[in-house]
Motif scaffolding. Sequence first.
Motif, PDB file in Angstrom:
ATOM      1  N   LEU A   1      -5.662   9.096 -26.974  1.00 51.38           N
ATOM      2  CA  LEU A   1      -7.011   8.646 -26.616  1.00 51.38           C
ATOM      3  C   LEU A   1      -8.035   9.048 -27.665  1.00 51.38           C
ATOM      4  N   VAL A   2      -7.909  10.233 -28.214  1.00 48.97           N
ATOM      5  CA  VAL A   2      -8.856  10.676 -29.242  1.00 48.97           C
ATOM      6  C   VAL A   2      -8.726   9.812 -30.490  1.00 48.97           C
ATOM      7  N   ILE A   3      -7.506   9.595 -30.956  1.00 49.01           N
ATOM      8  CA  ILE A   3      -7.291   8.805 -32.172  1.00 49.01           C
ATOM      9  C   ILE A   3      -7.689   7.348 -31.959  1.00 49.01           C
ATOM     10  N   SER A   4      -7.474   6.803 -30.771  1.00 44.68           N
ATOM     11  CA  SER A   4      -7.781   5.389 -30.531  1.00 44.68           C
ATOM     12  C   SER A   4      -9.289   5.112 -30.544  1.00 44.68           C
ATOM     13  N   ARG A   5     -10.110   6.119 -30.433  1.00 49.78           N
ATOM     14  CA  ARG A   5     -11.561   5.928 -30.451  1.00 49.78           C
ATOM     15  C   ARG A   5     -12.117   5.678 -31.848  1.00 49.78           C
ATOM     16  N   PHE A   6     -11.335   6.004 -32.861  1.00 47.27           N
ATOM     17  CA  PHE A   6     -11.789   5.822 -34.235  1.00 47.27           C
ATOM     18  C   PHE A   6     -11.417   4.424 -34.726  1.00 47.27           C
ATOM     19  N   GLU A   7     -12.360   3.797 -35.424  1.00 45.00           N
ATOM     20  CA  GLU A   7     -12.071   2.480 -35.994  1.00 45.00           C
ATOM     21  C   GLU A   7     -11.179   2.613 -37.215  1.00 45.00           C
ATOM     22  N   ARG A   8     -11.409   3.661 -37.980  1.00 46.60           N
ATOM     23  CA  ARG A   8     -10.638   3.888 -39.198  1.00 46.60           C
ATOM     24  C   ARG A   8     -10.289   5.366 -39.275  1.00 46.60           C
ATOM     25  N   ILE A   9      -9.052   5.651 -39.590  1.00 47.13           N
ATOM     26  CA  ILE A   9      -8.609   7.035 -39.702  1.00 47.13           C
ATOM     27  C   ILE A   9      -8.647   7.425 -41.169  1.00 47.13           C
ATOM     28  N   HIS A  10      -9.230   8.583 -41.443  1.00 46.25           N
ATOM     29  CA  HIS A  10      -9.328   9.078 -42.815  1.00 46.25           C
ATOM     30  C   HIS A  10      -7.918   9.298 -43.371  1.00 46.25           C
ATOM     31  N   PRO A  11      -7.692   8.989 -44.640  1.00 42.96           N
ATOM     32  CA  PRO A  11      -6.350   9.146 -45.217  1.00 42.96           C
ATOM     33  C   PRO A  11      -5.783  10.567 -45.099  1.00 42.96           C
ATOM     34  N   ARG A  12      -6.645  11.565 -45.163  1.00 41.57           N
ATOM     35  CA  ARG A  12      -6.151  12.947 -45.025  1.00 41.57           C
ATOM     36  C   ARG A  12      -5.651  13.214 -43.604  1.00 41.57           C
ATOM     37  N   VAL A  13      -6.357  12.678 -42.629  1.00 42.64           N
ATOM     38  CA  VAL A  13      -5.922  12.843 -41.240  1.00 42.64           C
ATOM     39  C   VAL A  13      -4.600  12.114 -41.030  1.00 42.64           C
ATOM     40  N   GLU A  14      -4.497  10.920 -41.564  1.00 42.93           N
ATOM     41  CA  GLU A  14      -3.264  10.155 -41.436  1.00 42.93           C
ATOM     42  C   GLU A  14      -2.099  10.877 -42.113  1.00 42.93           C
TER      43      GLU A  14
ATOM     44  N   ALA B   1       2.850  14.182 -41.305  1.00 48.75           N
ATOM     45  CA  ALA B   1       3.620  15.384 -41.614  1.00 48.75           C
ATOM     46  C   ALA B   1       4.078  16.130 -40.358  1.00 48.75           C
ATOM     47  N   VAL B   2       3.532  15.809 -39.209  1.00 48.01           N
ATOM     48  CA  VAL B   2       3.849  16.547 -37.976  1.00 48.01           C
ATOM     49  C   VAL B   2       5.337  16.483 -37.616  1.00 48.01           C
ATOM     50  N   PRO B   3       5.996  15.322 -37.627  1.00 49.32           N
ATOM     51  CA  PRO B   3       7.418  15.320 -37.248  1.00 49.32           C
ATOM     52  C   PRO B   3       8.276  16.219 -38.138  1.00 49.32           C
ATOM     53  N   ALA B   4       8.028  16.205 -39.436  1.00 49.60           N
ATOM     54  CA  ALA B   4       8.807  17.069 -40.342  1.00 49.60           C
ATOM     55  C   ALA B   4       8.523  18.538 -40.059  1.00 49.60           C
TER      56      ALA B   4
END
Length: 98
Positions: free
Chosen positions: A24-37, A42-45
């Motif tokens: 829900l938090v991520i879906s509120r953003f129109e564009r995700i910053h490349p660093r956040v992406e 990197a989370v699964p690894a």
Amino acid sequence: MSTTFWITIAAAVATYLTRIGGHLVISRFERIHPRVEAGLNAVPAAVLTTLVAPAVLGAGPAEWLALIVAGLVSLRTGLLTMFLTGAAILIAARQFMA
């Protein structure tokens, strides 16, 4: 009802809220910053590393052999083949090295 039941229900609800909350938090953003992406990618690894590293550090020769063979197989084949090969090597190595 037992305490264990309520602890299990509370853990399930907390897990669900954590997972849906991030979405829900991520879906509120129109564009995700490349660093956040990059961080999210990197989370699964990172999670896999935290699960595998303690087992690898405490592993014996059978586990190391299976890990090395599975790693080599993963360079040429898919995930399922790698997993099955690693499991087969581990079972055989534990049987014959013990």
